[in-house]
Design a protein around this motif. Structure first.
Motif, PDB file in Angstrom:
ATOM      1  N   LYS A 107       0.829  -1.215   0.000  1.00 21.56           N
ATOM      2  CA  LYS A 107       0.000   0.000   0.000  1.00 21.56           C
ATOM      3  C   LYS A 107       0.858   1.257   0.000  1.00 21.56           C
ATOM      4  O   LYS A 107       0.534   2.236  -0.665  1.00 21.56           O
ATOM      5  N   VAL A 108       1.968   1.236   0.739  1.00 16.08           N
ATOM      6  CA  VAL A 108       2.871   2.397   0.748  1.00 16.08           C
ATOM      7  C   VAL A 108       3.467   2.607  -0.642  1.00 16.08           C
ATOM      8  O   VAL A 108       3.564   3.744  -1.110  1.00 16.08           O
ATOM      9  N   ILE A 109       3.842   1.523  -1.306  1.00 19.45           N
ATOM     10  CA  ILE A 109       4.363   1.630  -2.668  1.00 19.45           C
ATOM     11  C   ILE A 109       3.311   2.237  -3.588  1.00 19.45           C
ATOM     12  O   ILE A 109       3.610   3.112  -4.405  1.00 19.45           O
ATOM     13  N   GLY A 110       2.082   1.786  -3.448  1.00 15.62           N
ATOM     14  CA  GLY A 110       1.005   2.334  -4.276  1.00 15.62           C
ATOM     15  C   GLY A 110       0.766   3.805  -4.011  1.00 15.62           C
ATOM     16  O   GLY A 110       0.618   4.605  -4.938  1.00 15.62           O
ATOM     17  N   ARG A 111       0.737   4.197  -2.729  1.00 16.60           N
ATOM     18  CA  ARG A 111       0.470   5.605  -2.378  1.00 16.60           C
ATOM     19  C   ARG A 111       1.634   6.520  -2.738  1.00 16.60           C
ATOM     20  O   ARG A 111       1.431   7.596  -3.272  1.00 16.60           O
ATOM     21  N   ARG A 112       2.838   6.089  -2.390  1.00 16.33           N
ATOM     22  CA  ARG A 112       3.996   6.981  -2.512  1.00 16.33           C
ATOM     23  C   ARG A 112       4.638   6.926  -3.889  1.00 16.33           C
ATOM     24  O   ARG A 112       5.062   7.938  -4.419  1.00 16.33           O
ATOM     25  N   LEU A 113       4.753   5.728  -4.477  1.00 16.16           N
ATOM     26  CA  LEU A 113       5.441   5.579  -5.760  1.00 16.16           C
ATOM     27  C   LEU A 113       4.482   5.446  -6.932  1.00 16.16           C
ATOM     28  O   LEU A 113       4.909   5.405  -8.082  1.00 16.16           O
ATOM     29  N   HIS A 114       3.191   5.312  -6.635  1.00 20.62           N
ATOM     30  CA  HIS A 114       2.161   5.173  -7.679  1.00 20.62           C
ATOM     31  C   HIS A 114       2.447   3.964  -8.578  1.00 20.62           C
ATOM     32  O   HIS A 114       2.359   4.036  -9.798  1.00 20.62           O
ATOM     33  N   LYS A 115       2.821   2.848  -7.940  1.00 23.19           N
ATOM     34  CA  LYS A 115       3.071   1.601  -8.658  1.00 23.19           C
ATOM     35  C   LYS A 115       2.204   0.515  -8.050  1.00 23.19           C
ATOM     36  O   LYS A 115       1.942   0.515  -6.850  1.00 23.19           O
ATOM     37  N   VAL A 116       1.797  -0.426  -8.877  1.00 22.05           N
ATOM     38  CA  VAL A 116       1.008  -1.562  -8.403  1.00 22.05           C
ATOM     39  C   VAL A 116       1.891  -2.798  -8.499  1.00 22.05           C
ATOM     40  O   VAL A 116       2.269  -3.207  -9.590  1.00 22.05           O
ATOM     41  N   LEU A 117       2.221  -3.370  -7.351  1.00 18.30           N
ATOM     42  CA  LEU A 117       3.033  -4.576  -7.284  1.00 18.30           C
ATOM     43  C   LEU A 117       2.257  -5.658  -6.557  1.00 18.30           C
ATOM     44  O   LEU A 117       1.502  -5.360  -5.632  1.00 18.30           O
ATOM     45  N   SER A 118       2.463  -6.890  -6.966  1.00 18.20           N
ATOM     46  CA  SER A 118       1.847  -8.006  -6.248  1.00 18.20           C
ATOM     47  C   SER A 118       2.606  -8.217  -4.939  1.00 18.20           C
ATOM     48  O   SER A 118       3.711  -7.704  -4.749  1.00 18.20           O
ATOM     49  N   ILE A 119       2.030  -8.994  -4.061  1.00 12.65           N
ATOM     50  CA  ILE A 119       2.689  -9.314  -2.788  1.00 12.65           C
ATOM     51  C   ILE A 119       4.024 -10.011  -3.061  1.00 12.65           C
ATOM     52  O   ILE A 119       5.033  -9.717  -2.412  1.00 12.65           O
ATOM     53  N   ALA A 120       4.036 -10.920  -4.035  1.00 14.04           N
ATOM     54  CA  ALA A 120       5.270 -11.631  -4.371  1.00 14.04           C
ATOM     55  C   ALA A 120       6.339 -10.669  -4.882  1.00 14.04           C
ATOM     56  O   ALA A 120       7.520 -10.787  -4.537  1.00 14.04           O
ATOM     57  N   ALA A 121       5.941  -9.697  -5.695  1.00 10.49           N
ATOM     58  CA  ALA A 121       6.895  -8.710  -6.209  1.00 10.49           C
ATOM     59  C   ALA A 121       7.429  -7.822  -5.086  1.00 10.49           C
ATOM     60  O   ALA A 121       8.608  -7.461  -5.076  1.00 10.49           O
ATOM     61  N   VAL A 122       6.577  -7.496  -4.113  1.00 12.47           N
ATOM     62  CA  VAL A 122       7.027  -6.714  -2.960  1.00 12.47           C
ATOM     63  C   VAL A 122       8.058  -7.521  -2.181  1.00 12.47           C
ATOM     64  O   VAL A 122       9.115  -7.003  -1.802  1.00 12.47           O
ATOM     65  N   TYR A 123       7.771  -8.793  -1.966  1.00 15.35           N
ATOM     66  CA  TYR A 123       8.694  -9.670  -1.242  1.00 15.35           C
ATOM     67  C   TYR A 123      10.047  -9.734  -1.956  1.00 15.35           C
ATOM     68  O   TYR A 123      11.104  -9.582  -1.347  1.00 15.35           O
TER      69      TYR A 123
END
Length: 160
Positions: A107-123
């Motif tokens: 969610k922080v990545i989405g809010r701050r970087l405006h990117k949509v990543l899956s949970i696996a990609a975040v990991y």
């Protein structure tokens, strides 16, 4: 194919494999059969067949390494921004406790970087940049660290 510690091939291993493919190209040019190439290079015959097809279609250049299959989705500059946000802590971002989860980081990545990543990609992103999952240490308020240190120094060696 899966690799330990969530990473791909090391650059050394990638260069080694590319060397095998280029050595196979030399053998293809000499007209050596696939079974002999596979045995000589100690790889599967199916791999040699794929390499031979690529060599026929694109020459030696087709057998060169194309780099890692999965490129990071967040640039190093963006990750520094994310890291600064993570250092602020989850409470600063509106969560009630001090625990970072992959969903919260997503969610922080989405809010701050405006990117949509899956949970696996975040990991994978976190692992790639040296972060690991950790369980917070929970200690009793009554814990006496000096008493514990004394016990470890004096009593534990006798028990062991």
């Amino acid at each position: 194919m899966r690799y330990p510690q969530g990473g791909g091939l090391t650059p050394e291993r990638q260069a080694f494999r590319e060397g095998l493919r280029l050595e196979a190209a030399d053998l293809f040019a000499e007209g050596v059969p696939s079974a002999v190439v596979a045995k000589r290079l100690r790889v599967s015959e199916r791999s040699v067949q794929r390499w031979r097809k690529a060599w026929r279609d694109g020459g030696r250049r087709a057998l060169r390494s194309k780099g890692p299959m999965c490129r990071p989705q967040i640039s190093p500059r963006q990750f520094k921004v994310l890291e600064a946000e993570l250092v602020k802590g989850p409470v600063a971002h509106g969560w009630p406790d001090q625990t970072w989860t992959l969903a919260r980081i997503q969610k922080v990545i989405g809010r701050r970087l405006h990117k949509v990543l899956s949970i696996a990609a975040v990991y994978q992103t976190m692992r790639r940049n040296g972060w690991s999952r950790q369980i917070p240490a929970r200690r009793a308020l009554e814990r006496d660290d000096t008493a514990v240190a004394g016990w470890v120094k004096d009593v534990w060696p006798h028990v062991e």
